[in-house]
Design a protein around this motif. Structure first.
Motif, PDB file in Angstrom:
ATOM      1  N   PHE A  28     -24.914 -48.417  -3.183  1.00  0.00           N
ATOM      2  CA  PHE A  28     -25.424 -49.792  -3.205  1.00  0.00           C
ATOM      3  C   PHE A  28     -25.016 -50.574  -1.963  1.00  0.00           C
ATOM      4  O   PHE A  28     -25.774 -51.411  -1.465  1.00  0.00           O
ATOM      5  CB  PHE A  28     -24.958 -50.500  -4.477  1.00  0.00           C
ATOM      6  N   THR A  29     -23.842 -50.300  -1.434  1.00  0.00           N
ATOM      7  CA  THR A  29     -23.421 -50.956  -0.182  1.00  0.00           C
ATOM      8  C   THR A  29     -24.335 -50.545   0.958  1.00  0.00           C
ATOM      9  O   THR A  29     -24.778 -51.379   1.761  1.00  0.00           O
ATOM     10  CB  THR A  29     -21.965 -50.581   0.147  1.00  0.00           C
ATOM     11  N   ILE A  30     -24.610 -49.231   1.046  1.00  0.00           N
ATOM     12  CA  ILE A  30     -25.497 -48.731   2.103  1.00  0.00           C
ATOM     13  C   ILE A  30     -26.877 -49.371   1.983  1.00  0.00           C
ATOM     14  O   ILE A  30     -27.452 -49.851   2.966  1.00  0.00           O
ATOM     15  CB  ILE A  30     -25.596 -47.195   2.041  1.00  0.00           C
ATOM     16  N   CYS A  31     -27.417 -49.382   0.771  1.00  0.00           N
ATOM     17  CA  CYS A  31     -28.762 -49.935   0.579  1.00  0.00           C
ATOM     18  C   CYS A  31     -28.814 -51.427   0.897  1.00  0.00           C
ATOM     19  O   CYS A  31     -29.780 -51.910   1.508  1.00  0.00           O
ATOM     20  CB  CYS A  31     -29.229 -49.676  -0.845  1.00  0.00           C
ATOM     21  N   SER A  32     -27.796 -52.159   0.501  1.00  0.00           N
ATOM     22  CA  SER A  32     -27.769 -53.598   0.768  1.00  0.00           C
ATOM     23  C   SER A  32     -27.791 -53.882   2.263  1.00  0.00           C
ATOM     24  O   SER A  32     -28.572 -54.723   2.749  1.00  0.00           O
ATOM     25  CB  SER A  32     -26.526 -54.221   0.124  1.00  0.00           C
ATOM     26  N   GLU A  33     -26.972 -53.166   3.020  1.00  0.00           N
ATOM     27  CA  GLU A  33     -26.905 -53.399   4.468  1.00  0.00           C
ATOM     28  C   GLU A  33     -28.119 -52.812   5.186  1.00  0.00           C
ATOM     29  O   GLU A  33     -28.596 -53.373   6.168  1.00  0.00           O
ATOM     30  CB  GLU A  33     -25.606 -52.819   5.013  1.00  0.00           C
ATOM     31  N   ASN A  58     -33.251 -53.048   8.239  1.00  0.00           N
ATOM     32  CA  ASN A  58     -34.658 -52.650   8.252  1.00  0.00           C
ATOM     33  C   ASN A  58     -35.548 -53.722   7.617  1.00  0.00           C
ATOM     34  O   ASN A  58     -36.546 -53.419   6.969  1.00  0.00           O
ATOM     35  CB  ASN A  58     -34.809 -51.318   7.494  1.00  0.00           C
ATOM     36  N   ALA A  59     -35.169 -54.968   7.838  1.00  0.00           N
ATOM     37  CA  ALA A  59     -35.906 -56.080   7.220  1.00  0.00           C
ATOM     38  C   ALA A  59     -37.362 -56.124   7.654  1.00  0.00           C
ATOM     39  O   ALA A  59     -38.234 -56.569   6.900  1.00  0.00           O
ATOM     40  CB  ALA A  59     -35.215 -57.403   7.550  1.00  0.00           C
ATOM     41  N   ASP A  60     -37.649 -55.653   8.877  1.00  0.00           N
ATOM     42  CA  ASP A  60     -39.034 -55.643   9.352  1.00  0.00           C
ATOM     43  C   ASP A  60     -39.819 -54.457   8.798  1.00  0.00           C
ATOM     44  O   ASP A  60     -41.005 -54.310   9.064  1.00  0.00           O
ATOM     45  CB  ASP A  60     -39.070 -55.629  10.876  1.00  0.00           C
ATOM     46  N   ARG A  61     -39.137 -53.585   8.052  1.00  0.00           N
ATOM     47  CA  ARG A  61     -39.726 -52.387   7.445  1.00  0.00           C
ATOM     48  C   ARG A  61     -40.400 -51.501   8.484  1.00  0.00           C
ATOM     49  O   ARG A  61     -41.394 -50.820   8.212  1.00  0.00           O
ATOM     50  CB  ARG A  61     -40.696 -52.778   6.317  1.00  0.00           C
ATOM     51  N   GLY A  62     -39.817 -51.523   9.675  1.00  0.00           N
ATOM     52  CA  GLY A  62     -40.361 -50.700  10.757  1.00  0.00           C
ATOM     53  C   GLY A  62     -40.005 -49.236  10.631  1.00  0.00           C
ATOM     54  O   GLY A  62     -40.592 -48.388  11.303  1.00  0.00           O
ATOM     55  N   ALA A 116     -33.142 -50.892  -5.274  1.00  0.00           N
ATOM     56  CA  ALA A 116     -32.364 -50.869  -4.024  1.00  0.00           C
ATOM     57  C   ALA A 116     -33.055 -50.011  -2.976  1.00  0.00           C
ATOM     58  O   ALA A 116     -33.107 -50.368  -1.786  1.00  0.00           O
ATOM     59  CB  ALA A 116     -30.957 -50.347  -4.305  1.00  0.00           C
ATOM     60  N   LEU A 117     -33.615 -48.876  -3.396  1.00  0.00           N
ATOM     61  CA  LEU A 117     -34.340 -48.009  -2.474  1.00  0.00           C
ATOM     62  C   LEU A 117     -35.591 -48.698  -1.938  1.00  0.00           C
ATOM     63  O   LEU A 117     -35.906 -48.625  -0.750  1.00  0.00           O
ATOM     64  CB  LEU A 117     -34.728 -46.704  -3.181  1.00  0.00           C
ATOM     65  N   LYS A 118     -36.307 -49.373  -2.808  1.00  0.00           N
ATOM     66  CA  LYS A 118     -37.531 -50.079  -2.407  1.00  0.00           C
ATOM     67  C   LYS A 118     -37.235 -51.152  -1.369  1.00  0.00           C
ATOM     68  O   LYS A 118     -37.984 -51.330  -0.403  1.00  0.00           O
ATOM     69  CB  LYS A 118     -38.185 -50.693  -3.641  1.00  0.00           C
ATOM     70  N   ALA A 119     -36.119 -51.855  -1.539  1.00  0.00           N
ATOM     71  CA  ALA A 119     -35.762 -52.921  -0.599  1.00  0.00           C
ATOM     72  C   ALA A 119     -35.484 -52.381   0.799  1.00  0.00           C
ATOM     73  O   ALA A 119     -35.659 -53.094   1.793  1.00  0.00           O
ATOM     74  CB  ALA A 119     -34.537 -53.672  -1.121  1.00  0.00           C
TER      75      ALA A 119
END
Length: 319
Positions: A252-257, A262-266, A285-288
Protein backbone atom coordinates in the motif's frame (compact mmCIF):
# COMPACT_ATOMS: atom_id res chain seq x y z
CA UNK A 1 45.86 -2.72 -19.11
CA UNK A 2 42.15 -3.14 -18.58
CA UNK A 3 40.38 -6.26 -19.82
CA UNK A 4 37.33 -5.94 -22.05
CA UNK A 5 34.12 -7.55 -20.81
CA UNK A 6 31.19 -7.91 -23.22
CA UNK A 7 27.78 -9.01 -21.92
CA UNK A 8 24.88 -10.12 -24.09
CA UNK A 9 21.36 -11.55 -23.87
CA UNK A 10 19.83 -13.13 -26.97
CA UNK A 11 16.07 -12.74 -27.57
CA UNK A 12 13.24 -15.12 -28.17
CA UNK A 13 13.28 -15.81 -31.90
CA UNK A 14 10.23 -14.43 -33.71
CA UNK A 15 9.84 -15.63 -37.26
CA UNK A 16 7.80 -12.73 -38.56
CA UNK A 17 8.53 -9.42 -40.23
CA UNK A 18 7.01 -7.22 -37.49
CA UNK A 19 8.68 -8.01 -34.17
CA UNK A 20 7.67 -6.92 -30.68
CA UNK A 21 10.84 -7.19 -28.67
CA UNK A 22 10.85 -7.40 -24.91
CA UNK A 23 14.49 -8.41 -24.66
CA UNK A 24 15.77 -6.05 -21.97
CA UNK A 25 19.22 -6.95 -20.52
CA UNK A 26 18.04 -6.52 -16.94
CA UNK A 27 20.34 -9.13 -15.40
CA UNK A 28 23.41 -7.82 -17.19
CA UNK A 29 22.57 -4.29 -16.01
CA UNK A 30 22.36 -5.49 -12.40
CA UNK A 31 25.67 -7.33 -12.66
CA UNK A 32 27.45 -4.38 -14.22
CA UNK A 33 26.08 -2.06 -11.51
CA UNK A 34 27.41 -4.40 -8.82
CA UNK A 35 30.83 -4.64 -10.49
CA UNK A 36 31.13 -0.86 -10.71
CA UNK A 37 30.02 -0.46 -7.10
CA UNK A 38 32.79 -2.86 -6.04
CA UNK A 39 35.46 -0.85 -7.87
CA UNK A 40 36.10 -3.27 -10.72
CA UNK A 41 36.10 -0.47 -13.32
CA UNK A 42 39.77 -0.15 -12.40
CA UNK A 43 40.43 -3.50 -14.05
CA UNK A 44 37.65 -3.95 -16.60
CA UNK A 45 35.76 -2.06 -19.29
CA UNK A 46 32.27 -3.58 -19.19
CA UNK A 47 29.93 -3.26 -22.17
CA UNK A 48 26.40 -4.59 -22.55
CA UNK A 49 25.48 -5.25 -26.18
CA UNK A 50 22.45 -3.09 -27.05
CA UNK A 51 19.16 -4.75 -28.01
CA UNK A 52 19.34 -3.23 -31.49
CA UNK A 53 22.36 -5.45 -32.10
CA UNK A 54 21.38 -8.72 -30.43
CA UNK A 55 17.72 -8.59 -31.47
CA UNK A 56 18.34 -8.36 -35.20
CA UNK A 57 21.76 -9.91 -35.83
CA UNK A 58 22.17 -13.35 -37.37
CA UNK A 59 24.76 -15.67 -35.92
CA UNK A 60 27.49 -15.06 -38.51
CA UNK A 61 27.15 -11.27 -38.33
CA UNK A 62 27.07 -11.28 -34.52
CA UNK A 63 30.17 -13.47 -34.33
CA UNK A 64 32.08 -11.12 -36.65
CA UNK A 65 30.83 -8.13 -34.66
CA UNK A 66 32.07 -9.64 -31.39
CA UNK A 67 35.42 -10.69 -32.85
CA UNK A 68 36.00 -7.08 -33.93
CA UNK A 69 35.49 -6.01 -30.31
CA UNK A 70 38.11 -8.53 -29.21
CA UNK A 71 36.69 -9.18 -25.73
CA UNK A 72 38.75 -10.84 -23.03
CA UNK A 73 35.62 -11.98 -21.22
CA UNK A 74 32.25 -12.83 -22.79
CA UNK A 75 29.19 -13.07 -20.49
CA UNK A 76 25.82 -14.52 -21.45
CA UNK A 77 22.46 -14.51 -19.66
CA UNK A 78 20.99 -17.97 -20.30
CA UNK A 79 17.28 -18.73 -20.55
CA UNK A 80 15.57 -21.77 -22.07
CA UNK A 81 14.96 -19.87 -25.32
CA UNK A 82 18.54 -18.73 -25.89
CA UNK A 83 20.97 -21.05 -24.07
CA UNK A 84 21.92 -23.28 -27.00
CA UNK A 85 22.36 -20.35 -29.37
CA UNK A 86 24.37 -18.33 -26.83
CA UNK A 87 26.72 -21.23 -26.20
CA UNK A 88 27.10 -21.78 -29.94
CA UNK A 89 28.10 -18.12 -30.38
CA UNK A 90 30.73 -18.51 -27.67
CA UNK A 91 32.06 -21.75 -29.18
CA UNK A 92 32.57 -20.08 -32.54
CA UNK A 93 34.22 -17.06 -30.91
CA UNK A 94 36.68 -19.24 -29.01
CA UNK A 95 37.86 -20.72 -32.30
CA UNK A 96 38.91 -17.24 -33.41
CA UNK A 97 39.78 -15.82 -29.97
CA UNK A 98 41.41 -18.76 -28.16
CA UNK A 99 42.15 -16.77 -24.98
CA UNK A 100 38.53 -15.73 -24.55
CA UNK A 101 36.89 -16.55 -21.21
CA UNK A 102 33.18 -17.43 -21.31
CA UNK A 103 31.02 -16.68 -18.25
CA UNK A 104 27.38 -17.78 -17.94
CA UNK A 105 24.52 -17.10 -15.55
CA UNK A 106 20.76 -17.10 -15.49
CA UNK A 107 17.79 -19.28 -14.52
CA UNK A 108 18.66 -21.95 -17.10
CA UNK A 109 21.66 -23.05 -15.03
CA UNK A 110 21.40 -25.77 -12.42
CA UNK A 111 23.18 -28.98 -11.52
CA UNK A 112 20.69 -30.76 -13.78
CA UNK A 113 21.52 -28.79 -16.95
CA UNK A 114 24.39 -31.07 -17.93
CA UNK A 115 24.56 -29.58 -21.42
CA UNK A 116 25.77 -26.40 -19.71
CA UNK A 117 27.74 -27.74 -16.77
CA UNK A 118 29.68 -30.20 -18.94
CA UNK A 119 30.32 -27.84 -21.85
CA UNK A 120 34.10 -27.39 -22.17
CA UNK A 121 33.71 -23.91 -23.65
CA UNK A 122 32.25 -22.49 -20.43
CA UNK A 123 34.95 -21.19 -18.06
CA UNK A 124 32.92 -19.67 -15.21
CA UNK A 125 29.31 -19.59 -14.11
CA UNK A 126 26.86 -19.32 -11.26
CA UNK A 127 23.83 -21.20 -9.97
CA UNK A 128 21.45 -18.73 -8.37
CA UNK A 129 21.61 -14.94 -8.14
CA UNK A 130 24.64 -13.54 -9.86
CA UNK A 131 25.69 -10.23 -8.32
CA UNK A 132 28.13 -11.52 -5.67
CA UNK A 133 29.34 -14.39 -7.85
CA UNK A 134 29.99 -12.05 -10.81
CA UNK A 135 32.17 -9.80 -8.66
CA UNK A 136 34.05 -12.84 -7.35
CA UNK A 137 34.63 -14.15 -10.88
CA UNK A 138 35.95 -10.83 -12.18
CA UNK A 139 38.28 -10.48 -9.20
CA UNK A 140 39.58 -14.00 -9.79
CA UNK A 141 40.23 -13.16 -13.45
CA UNK A 142 41.93 -9.86 -12.57
CA UNK A 143 44.17 -11.54 -9.97
CA UNK A 144 44.60 -14.78 -11.95
CA UNK A 145 43.47 -16.67 -8.86
CA UNK A 146 41.02 -19.44 -8.04
CA UNK A 147 37.56 -18.00 -7.25
CA UNK A 148 36.51 -17.83 -3.58
CA UNK A 149 33.89 -20.03 -1.94
CA UNK A 150 30.82 -18.12 -3.10
CA UNK A 151 27.88 -20.59 -3.08
CA UNK A 152 26.84 -21.77 -6.53
CA UNK A 153 29.93 -20.42 -8.29
CA UNK A 154 31.65 -22.86 -10.66
CA UNK A 155 34.73 -22.74 -12.88
CA UNK A 156 36.75 -24.96 -15.14
CA UNK A 157 40.48 -25.64 -15.07
CA UNK A 158 41.32 -27.68 -18.12
CA UNK A 159 38.65 -30.38 -18.23
CA UNK A 160 38.03 -30.34 -14.48
CA UNK A 161 34.87 -28.62 -13.24
CA UNK A 162 34.87 -27.20 -9.72
CA UNK A 163 31.55 -26.26 -8.13
CA UNK A 164 30.94 -24.52 -4.83
CA UNK A 165 28.00 -26.15 -3.08
CA UNK A 166 24.78 -24.26 -2.57
CA UNK A 167 23.04 -21.48 -4.44
CA UNK A 168 24.09 -17.85 -4.59
CA UNK A 169 21.57 -15.68 -2.70
CA UNK A 170 21.63 -11.94 -1.97
CA UNK A 171 20.19 -11.68 1.53
CA UNK A 172 19.62 -7.90 1.66
CA UNK A 173 18.37 -6.69 -1.71
CA UNK A 174 18.67 -3.02 -0.77
CA UNK A 175 22.46 -3.44 -0.64
CA UNK A 176 22.40 -3.94 -4.41
CA UNK A 177 23.07 -0.74 -6.37
CA UNK A 178 20.30 0.60 -8.59
CA UNK A 179 21.26 0.14 -12.25
CA UNK A 180 18.56 2.69 -13.08
CA UNK A 181 20.00 5.34 -10.77
CA UNK A 182 23.45 4.62 -12.23
CA UNK A 183 22.13 5.08 -15.77
CA UNK A 184 23.41 1.71 -16.95
CA UNK A 185 20.30 0.65 -18.85
CA UNK A 186 19.46 2.80 -21.89
CA UNK A 187 15.74 3.51 -21.53
CA UNK A 188 15.20 5.04 -24.97
CA UNK A 189 12.77 3.32 -27.32
CA UNK A 190 11.97 0.49 -24.91
CA UNK A 191 8.43 -0.82 -25.58
CA UNK A 192 8.29 -2.35 -22.11
CA UNK A 193 10.70 -2.54 -19.17
CA UNK A 194 10.57 -5.40 -16.64
CA UNK A 195 11.20 -4.58 -12.99
CA UNK A 196 11.43 -6.67 -9.84
CA UNK A 197 10.22 -5.61 -6.40
CA UNK A 198 11.10 -8.95 -4.82
CA UNK A 199 12.96 -12.22 -5.33
CA UNK A 200 11.93 -15.73 -4.39
CA UNK A 201 8.37 -16.64 -3.50
CA UNK A 202 6.11 -17.24 -0.52
CA UNK A 203 5.25 -20.61 -2.07
CA UNK A 204 7.60 -23.49 -2.88
CA UNK A 205 5.83 -25.17 -5.78
CA UNK A 206 7.54 -28.34 -6.95
CA UNK A 207 7.66 -27.26 -10.61
CA UNK A 208 9.00 -23.72 -10.12
CA UNK A 209 12.60 -22.63 -9.60
CA UNK A 210 11.53 -19.30 -8.07
CA UNK A 211 10.05 -21.15 -5.11
CA UNK A 212 13.43 -22.67 -4.29
CA UNK A 213 14.72 -19.22 -3.36
CA UNK A 214 13.91 -17.47 -0.08
CA UNK A 215 11.38 -14.66 -0.34
CA UNK A 216 12.95 -11.19 -0.01
CA UNK A 217 11.71 -7.74 -1.01
CA UNK A 218 13.22 -4.43 -2.04
CA UNK A 219 12.16 -1.58 0.25
CA UNK A 220 9.36 0.77 -0.71
CA UNK A 221 11.83 3.67 -1.08
CA UNK A 222 14.00 1.69 -3.49
CA UNK A 223 11.02 0.60 -5.59
CA UNK A 224 9.49 4.08 -5.78
CA UNK A 225 12.79 5.77 -6.65
CA UNK A 226 13.41 3.30 -9.47
CA UNK A 227 9.88 3.54 -10.86
CA UNK A 228 10.15 7.33 -10.75
CA UNK A 229 13.27 7.11 -12.92
CA UNK A 230 11.37 4.98 -15.44
CA UNK A 231 8.54 7.52 -15.48
CA UNK A 232 10.91 10.47 -15.86
CA UNK A 233 12.53 8.77 -18.85
CA UNK A 234 9.25 8.31 -20.65
CA UNK A 235 8.94 4.54 -20.30
CA UNK A 236 5.36 3.72 -21.30
CA UNK A 237 4.98 0.18 -19.97
CA UNK A 238 6.46 -1.55 -16.93
CA UNK A 239 5.93 -5.18 -15.99
CA UNK A 240 6.54 -6.20 -12.40
CA UNK A 241 7.77 -9.75 -12.91
CA UNK A 242 7.69 -10.52 -9.20
CA UNK A 243 6.28 -13.82 -7.96
CA UNK A 244 3.39 -12.04 -6.24
CA UNK A 245 3.43 -8.24 -6.07
CA UNK A 246 0.23 -8.13 -4.02
CA UNK A 247 2.08 -9.80 -1.13
CA UNK A 248 4.82 -7.18 -0.91
CA UNK A 249 4.85 -6.07 2.74
CA UNK A 250 4.90 -2.42 1.62
CA UNK A 251 2.25 -2.89 -1.07
CA UNK A 252 0.00 0.00 0.00
CA UNK A 253 2.91 2.38 0.62
CA UNK A 254 4.31 1.64 -2.84
CA UNK A 255 0.92 2.11 -4.49
CA UNK A 256 0.22 5.36 -2.65
CA UNK A 257 3.52 6.93 -3.70
CA UNK A 258 3.42 5.45 -7.19
CA UNK A 259 0.00 6.97 -7.79
CA UNK A 260 1.54 10.39 -7.13
CA UNK A 261 4.57 9.70 -9.33
CA UNK A 262 2.34 8.47 -12.14
CA UNK A 263 -0.41 11.03 -11.67
CA UNK A 264 -0.39 11.83 -15.40
CA UNK A 265 -0.95 8.09 -16.07
CA UNK A 266 1.80 8.25 -18.65
CA UNK A 267 3.08 4.85 -17.57
CA UNK A 268 0.94 1.71 -17.59
CA UNK A 269 1.91 -1.23 -15.42
CA UNK A 270 1.23 -4.93 -15.13
CA UNK A 271 1.78 -7.49 -12.39
CA UNK A 272 1.48 -11.16 -11.48
CA UNK A 273 -0.34 -12.54 -8.45
CA UNK A 274 -3.07 -14.98 -7.44
CA UNK A 275 -6.78 -14.29 -7.41
CA UNK A 276 -7.02 -15.20 -3.73
CA UNK A 277 -4.75 -12.24 -2.90
CA UNK A 278 -6.92 -9.66 -4.66
CA UNK A 279 -9.18 -7.56 -2.45
CA UNK A 280 -11.32 -4.56 -3.34
CA UNK A 281 -8.91 -2.30 -1.42
CA UNK A 282 -5.89 -3.66 -3.30
CA UNK A 283 -7.71 -3.44 -6.63
CA UNK A 284 -8.49 0.22 -6.01
CA UNK A 285 -4.84 0.88 -5.08
CA UNK A 286 -3.69 -0.78 -8.30
CA UNK A 287 -6.19 1.22 -10.37
CA UNK A 288 -4.95 4.49 -8.88
CA UNK A 289 -1.41 3.67 -10.07
CA UNK A 290 -2.60 2.81 -13.61
CA UNK A 291 -2.04 -0.94 -13.43
CA UNK A 292 -3.84 -2.16 -16.55
CA UNK A 293 -2.99 -5.87 -16.61
CA UNK A 294 -2.89 -8.46 -13.85
CA UNK A 295 -1.83 -12.04 -14.51
CA UNK A 296 -3.64 -14.18 -11.94
CA UNK A 297 -2.28 -17.71 -11.72
CA UNK A 298 -4.51 -20.76 -11.37
CA UNK A 299 -2.53 -23.99 -11.70
CA UNK A 300 -5.31 -26.45 -10.85
CA UNK A 301 -8.38 -26.95 -8.65
CA UNK A 302 -7.55 -30.61 -8.10
CA UNK A 303 -6.80 -31.09 -4.39
CA UNK A 304 -4.57 -34.10 -4.94
CA UNK A 305 -2.50 -32.30 -7.55
CA UNK A 306 -2.16 -29.23 -5.35
CA UNK A 307 -0.79 -31.41 -2.56
CA UNK A 308 1.68 -33.12 -4.89
CA UNK A 309 3.06 -29.81 -6.20
CA UNK A 310 3.20 -28.37 -2.67
CA UNK A 311 0.62 -25.66 -3.24
CA UNK A 312 -1.84 -24.73 -0.48
CA UNK A 313 -5.49 -25.70 -1.07
CA UNK A 314 -7.43 -23.35 -3.32
CA UNK A 315 -9.62 -20.83 -1.49
CA UNK A 316 -12.60 -21.06 -3.84
CA UNK A 317 -14.57 -18.27 -2.15
CA UNK A 318 -11.63 -15.86 -2.46
CA UNK A 319 -10.93 -16.96 -6.04
Amino acid sequence: MKKNVVMFQLPVQEFKSIKRWGNIPLAASMLKAMALKEGLAEYFDIEILPPDVVNHAGDAWLIDYLVAKHPDVLCASLYFWNSQRSIYIAEQLKKRLPDLLFVVGGPEISKDTTNIMENQNIDFGCIGEGEEAFVAILRAIADNQTPPAVPGLFWRQGKKLSLNQGCSIVKNLDLLPSFLKMGILDLKNKPIVPYETMRGCTYSCLYCATGTLPWRCFSADRVINDLAILHENGVKKVHLFCSNFLRHPDFFTICSELAAVNADRGMSLSFTSYAEDVSREKAEALKACNFEVGELGLQTVNKKTLKIIRRPPLNKSRF
